[in-house]
Design a protein around this motif. Sequence first.
Motif, PDB file in Angstrom:
ATOM      1  N   SER A 216       0.827  -1.206   0.000  1.00  0.00           N
ATOM      2  CA  SER A 216       0.000   0.000   0.000  1.00  0.00           C
ATOM      3  C   SER A 216       0.863   1.259   0.000  1.00  0.00           C
ATOM      4  CB  SER A 216      -0.934   0.010   1.214  1.00  0.00           C
ATOM      5  OG  SER A 216      -1.849  -1.056   1.140  1.00  0.00           O
ATOM      6  N   GLU A 220       1.235   4.542  -2.844  1.00  0.00           N
ATOM      7  CA  GLU A 220       1.241   5.991  -2.579  1.00  0.00           C
ATOM      8  C   GLU A 220       2.471   6.667  -3.184  1.00  0.00           C
ATOM      9  OE1 GLU A 220      -1.384   7.577  -0.949  1.00  0.00           O
ATOM     10  OE2 GLU A 220      -2.202   5.572  -1.262  1.00  0.00           O
ATOM     11  N   ASP A 259     -11.919   1.411  11.426  1.00  0.00           N
ATOM     12  CA  ASP A 259     -11.578   1.836  10.072  1.00  0.00           C
ATOM     13  C   ASP A 259     -12.733   1.478   9.138  1.00  0.00           C
ATOM     14  OD1 ASP A 259     -10.526   2.502   7.678  1.00  0.00           O
ATOM     15  OD2 ASP A 259      -8.822   1.139   7.756  1.00  0.00           O
ATOM     16  N   ARG A 261     -13.901   1.423   5.787  1.00  0.00           N
ATOM     17  CA  ARG A 261     -13.430   1.547   4.412  1.00  0.00           C
ATOM     18  C   ARG A 261     -14.548   1.980   3.469  1.00  0.00           C
ATOM     19  NH1 ARG A 261      -7.745   1.276   3.960  1.00  0.00           N
ATOM     20  NH2 ARG A 261      -7.045   0.030   5.722  1.00  0.00           N
ATOM     21  N   GLY A 265     -12.184   8.746   1.610  1.00  0.00           N
ATOM     22  CA  GLY A 265     -10.991   9.016   2.406  1.00  0.00           C
ATOM     23  C   GLY A 265     -11.107  10.248   3.262  1.00  0.00           C
ATOM     24  N   ASP A 348      -1.832   8.419   9.314  1.00  0.00           N
ATOM     25  CA  ASP A 348      -1.377   7.331   8.455  1.00  0.00           C
ATOM     26  C   ASP A 348      -0.995   6.101   9.270  1.00  0.00           C
ATOM     27  OD1 ASP A 348      -1.197   6.999   5.598  1.00  0.00           O
ATOM     28  OD2 ASP A 348       0.926   6.546   5.892  1.00  0.00           O
ATOM     29  N   SER A 352      -3.100   2.937   7.938  1.00  0.00           N
ATOM     30  CA  SER A 352      -2.310   2.149   6.990  1.00  0.00           C
ATOM     31  C   SER A 352      -2.359   0.667   7.316  1.00  0.00           C
ATOM     32  CB  SER A 352      -0.851   2.628   7.001  1.00  0.00           C
ATOM     33  OG  SER A 352      -0.303   2.484   8.303  1.00  0.00           O
ATOM     34  N   ARG A 368      -5.903   7.803   0.508  1.00  0.00           N
ATOM     35  CA  ARG A 368      -5.119   7.786   1.748  1.00  0.00           C
ATOM     36  C   ARG A 368      -4.581   9.170   2.077  1.00  0.00           C
ATOM     37  NH1 ARG A 368      -0.561   3.159   2.807  1.00  0.00           N
ATOM     38  NH2 ARG A 368       0.765   4.213   4.336  1.00  0.00           N
ATOM     39  N   GLN A 372      -5.435  11.652   5.316  1.00  0.00           N
ATOM     40  CA  GLN A 372      -4.427  12.315   6.159  1.00  0.00           C
ATOM     41  C   GLN A 372      -4.713  13.800   6.307  1.00  0.00           C
ATOM     42  OE1 GLN A 372      -0.509  11.796   4.640  1.00  0.00           O
ATOM     43  NE2 GLN A 372      -0.655   9.580   4.464  1.00  0.00           N
TER      44      GLN A 372
END
Length: 451
Positions: A216, A220, A259, A261, A265, A348, A352, A368, A372
Amino acid sequence: MEDFAIQHVWDSALHESPEVAQTSAMLRIVLGGDVVTRNEDDWSQTVRDDVRLSAYPLALWLASSWWRLRWEPLPTIRPTQSWRMAHELRAAGHGYLWPRMLFASDGDSVQVWAVQSRPETKAPVRYLSNSHGEISAGVFERAIDAFVAGVLARLNAVSIEHTALHELWSEILDERHDKGASADRKLEAMLGFDPDEAPNEVLKHLKALIRTAGSSAISEIAPVCATGNRAEILNKIVSMVDAEGVSGRILLKRKALVDSRALPGWQRGREFAREVRAVLGLNGSPVSDDQLCDLVGVDEKVIREGMPPVARMPLGIAVRTGDETVKFVLRKRRPEQRRFEMARFICDHLISDHDDRWLPTTDQKTSRQKAQRAFAGEFLCPIDSLTEFLQDDFSNDAIDEAAEYFRVSPRAVETQLVNHHILPSEILSARDGWFDFPYSSHADGGWREAT
């Protein structure tokens, strides 16, 4: 999240190649509650929601651009011609007048812009809709799959087989079901390349780093490399990881937060920030340097002293070195920027994958990175406290005072207000009030970012 569909009713056409003529259709593209193809037609003297086009060129463009549409984010620099050809619908070509549409992925979702025709255009068909929406990656894939399957079924029904679309779509479906091929195509797209066009050296280097950095994390880093000389930027990032940095410890426990999903984001980051503030008992108060530094286990001077001007680094990065121990390599110089960067590292660490040892903070517009930035904004400058502080005074002086109170930049204050629809987005850009793509192309060949 919006709905998205490409609807069609087959029609007849003449003077075209068989695959184009036999897929002539009245097309309607729907984004949420908007009909993107709503148009004024000079020939028929009507305003209607569908438009006569051919489905084959559209399906062929969607197939040829599929990996980049699905994974490549909006660029942070001037978009290349290659990027625009892969993301702007007008590239479907074949002499048809397509609506001005743009697709850009953040990994979890796809943002879509549709822009009406300019009033001064002399074209016989003028599109009337301005629209911007965000659709989940799943909705995007299902809509494209259904449309392409419909076009192929039409071709087969009229005994037109073995076209370029048949061959290309079969290859794409095979790659999507092959874990290794799919991972390669994703990396190529995030590097800004069509399938099989990425430099083999860069692709091999990125894949080799997955074991060290985490898959992952590499996803990024790949778009960062696409902003210039890819091999050179990647080598610079690896050098940053090996740099001395600042040792610290992030004490917040990942398992303490849920989290989700399913959330975009930016929304996930905002919810995380509120949850962390509640866990820490901050209520609506600003986060002091002491509190922030305690959370990441570093001395206050790391934030307060900033750093001397140096060559700009491509990203900031934290490296998990064991247990909660983390090495921070910061790229921001001013204290308020470093506070924001540290808050992004905290986020993060929380969102993450467990396998990620590298935690990148970049300028990219991936899900992501959006999480942040939203986390840092809400954690350091919570919207409820900010609006209470401002008391409906949004003057420059009031925003500067709020920035000083919350120890963030004035830009961070403005972004919070825009993201919560308290101020218009135009204050963050040079837009002239005309709805457009997030970048604007001008007749003189110039370019500017619009959001």
